[in-house]
Scaffold this motif. Structure first.
Motif, short mmCIF file in Angstrom:
data_model
loop_
_atom_site.label_atom_id
_atom_site.label_comp_id
_atom_site.label_asym_id
_atom_site.label_seq_id
_atom_site.Cartn_x
_atom_site.Cartn_y
_atom_site.Cartn_z
N VAL A 50 0.84 -1.20 0.00
CA VAL A 50 0.00 0.00 0.00
C VAL A 50 0.87 1.25 0.00
O VAL A 50 0.67 2.17 -0.78
CB VAL A 50 -0.96 0.00 1.21
CG1 VAL A 50 -1.67 1.33 1.35
CG2 VAL A 50 -1.96 -1.14 1.08
N TYR A 51 1.85 1.26 0.88
CA TYR A 51 2.74 2.42 1.00
C TYR A 51 3.50 2.66 -0.30
O TYR A 51 3.55 3.79 -0.81
CB TYR A 51 3.71 2.20 2.16
CG TYR A 51 4.72 3.31 2.29
CD1 TYR A 51 4.37 4.54 2.85
CD2 TYR A 51 6.03 3.13 1.86
CE1 TYR A 51 5.30 5.55 2.97
CE2 TYR A 51 6.96 4.13 1.98
CZ TYR A 51 6.60 5.35 2.53
OH TYR A 51 7.51 6.35 2.65
N LEU A 52 4.09 1.61 -0.86
CA LEU A 52 4.86 1.76 -2.09
C LEU A 52 3.98 2.14 -3.27
O LEU A 52 4.38 2.95 -4.11
CB LEU A 52 5.63 0.48 -2.38
CG LEU A 52 6.78 0.17 -1.42
CD1 LEU A 52 7.40 -1.18 -1.74
CD2 LEU A 52 7.82 1.26 -1.45
N THR A 53 2.78 1.62 -3.34
CA THR A 53 1.86 1.98 -4.42
C THR A 53 1.51 3.46 -4.33
O THR A 53 1.54 4.18 -5.33
CB THR A 53 0.58 1.12 -4.35
OG1 THR A 53 0.96 -0.26 -4.45
CG2 THR A 53 -0.37 1.48 -5.47
N ARG A 54 1.17 3.93 -3.14
CA ARG A 54 0.83 5.34 -2.98
C ARG A 54 2.03 6.24 -3.27
O ARG A 54 1.90 7.27 -3.92
CB ARG A 54 0.32 5.59 -1.56
CG ARG A 54 -1.06 5.05 -1.35
CD ARG A 54 -1.56 5.33 0.04
NE ARG A 54 -2.87 4.72 0.24
CZ ARG A 54 -3.43 4.58 1.41
NH1 ARG A 54 -2.83 5.01 2.50
NH2 ARG A 54 -4.62 4.02 1.50
N SER B 36 4.57 10.09 -6.82
CA SER B 36 5.77 10.46 -7.57
C SER B 36 5.45 10.70 -9.03
O SER B 36 5.92 11.67 -9.63
CB SER B 36 6.84 9.38 -7.45
OG SER B 36 7.21 9.19 -6.11
N ILE B 37 4.66 9.84 -9.62
CA ILE B 37 4.26 10.00 -11.02
C ILE B 37 3.46 11.29 -11.19
O ILE B 37 3.69 12.06 -12.13
CB ILE B 37 3.44 8.78 -11.51
CG1 ILE B 37 4.30 7.52 -11.49
CG2 ILE B 37 2.84 9.02 -12.88
CD1 ILE B 37 5.50 7.57 -12.42
N LEU B 38 2.54 11.57 -10.29
CA LEU B 38 1.74 12.80 -10.36
C LEU B 38 2.65 14.02 -10.26
O LEU B 38 2.49 14.98 -11.03
CB LEU B 38 0.71 12.81 -9.23
CG LEU B 38 -0.17 14.04 -9.16
CD1 LEU B 38 -1.01 14.19 -10.41
CD2 LEU B 38 -1.05 13.98 -7.93
N ALA B 39 3.62 14.01 -9.36
CA ALA B 39 4.54 15.13 -9.22
C ALA B 39 5.36 15.33 -10.50
O ALA B 39 5.59 16.46 -10.92
CB ALA B 39 5.47 14.89 -8.03
N LEU B 40 5.78 14.24 -11.13
CA LEU B 40 6.53 14.35 -12.38
C LEU B 40 5.69 14.96 -13.49
O LEU B 40 6.17 15.78 -14.26
CB LEU B 40 7.06 12.99 -12.80
CG LEU B 40 8.23 12.45 -11.98
CD1 LEU B 40 8.57 11.04 -12.42
CD2 LEU B 40 9.43 13.35 -12.11
N PHE B 41 4.42 14.58 -13.58
CA PHE B 41 3.54 15.15 -14.59
C PHE B 41 3.36 16.66 -14.37
O PHE B 41 3.38 17.44 -15.31
CB PHE B 41 2.16 14.47 -14.60
CG PHE B 41 2.13 13.21 -15.39
CD1 PHE B 41 2.36 13.21 -16.76
CD2 PHE B 41 1.88 12.00 -14.78
CE1 PHE B 41 2.33 12.05 -17.50
CE2 PHE B 41 1.84 10.82 -15.51
CZ PHE B 41 2.07 10.86 -16.88
#
Length: 149
Positions: A26-30, A35-40
């Motif tokens: 759960v932690y790693l998925t979130r 991280s992906i959202l921040a990169l976008f």
């Protein structure tokens, strides 16, 4: 008195024990999704219109990004249009060249005969460098801004 469910206060933690597998997934998925959202967000080519007029109605240009935005908006290329009568104040020396020193291709601020720039562009003793005006031969003269009304 405060107590933890095992009766100890403050609660003790065993940092040597691995966390439960469910917690890891759960932690790693979130963390991955955030991280992906921040990169976008960081990689987005769209920049919100940050250039706004001050209380006197004048646009303050502090950076090359501000000058590019002023130019694009006054020429109707991108973002909310800025009127041709808008005043601008340059607050720093601006270099429009890229990281390799290549000058930017510059479209003059309102170079249209029918729609000349009528605002005041106050350089306040600062300079703008690192741009080249690309125009056809015989198209007349051009500079940082085109025609003044």
């Amino acid at each position: 008195m405060l107590s933890h469910k095992n009766g100890q206060y403050p609660p003790t933690f065993n940092f040597d024990a691995p966390p439960p597998a469910k917690f890891n997934k759960v932690y790693l998925t979130r963390l991955f999704l955030l991280s992906i959202l921040a990169l976008f967000i960081l990689a987005s080519p769209y920049r919100a219109c940050a250039l706004t007029p001050d209380s006197d109605g004048r646009y303050t240009i502090d950076t090359s990004a501000d000058l590019i935005e002023f130019n694009e908006r006054i020429n109707g290329i991108k973002g909310d249009p800025i009127p041709l009568s808008a005043d601008a104040l340059l607050t720093a020396d601006i270099d429009l060249s890229d990281a390799n020193g290549k000058p930017m291709d510059w479209m003059p601020i309102s170079g249209d005969y029918d729609n000349p720039y009528t605002g005041t562009f106050d350089g306040a003793g600062h300079s703008v460098k690192g741009y080249e005006i690309r125009k056809p031969v015989g198209a007349g003269t051009a500079a940082l801004y085109g025609l003044r009304g």
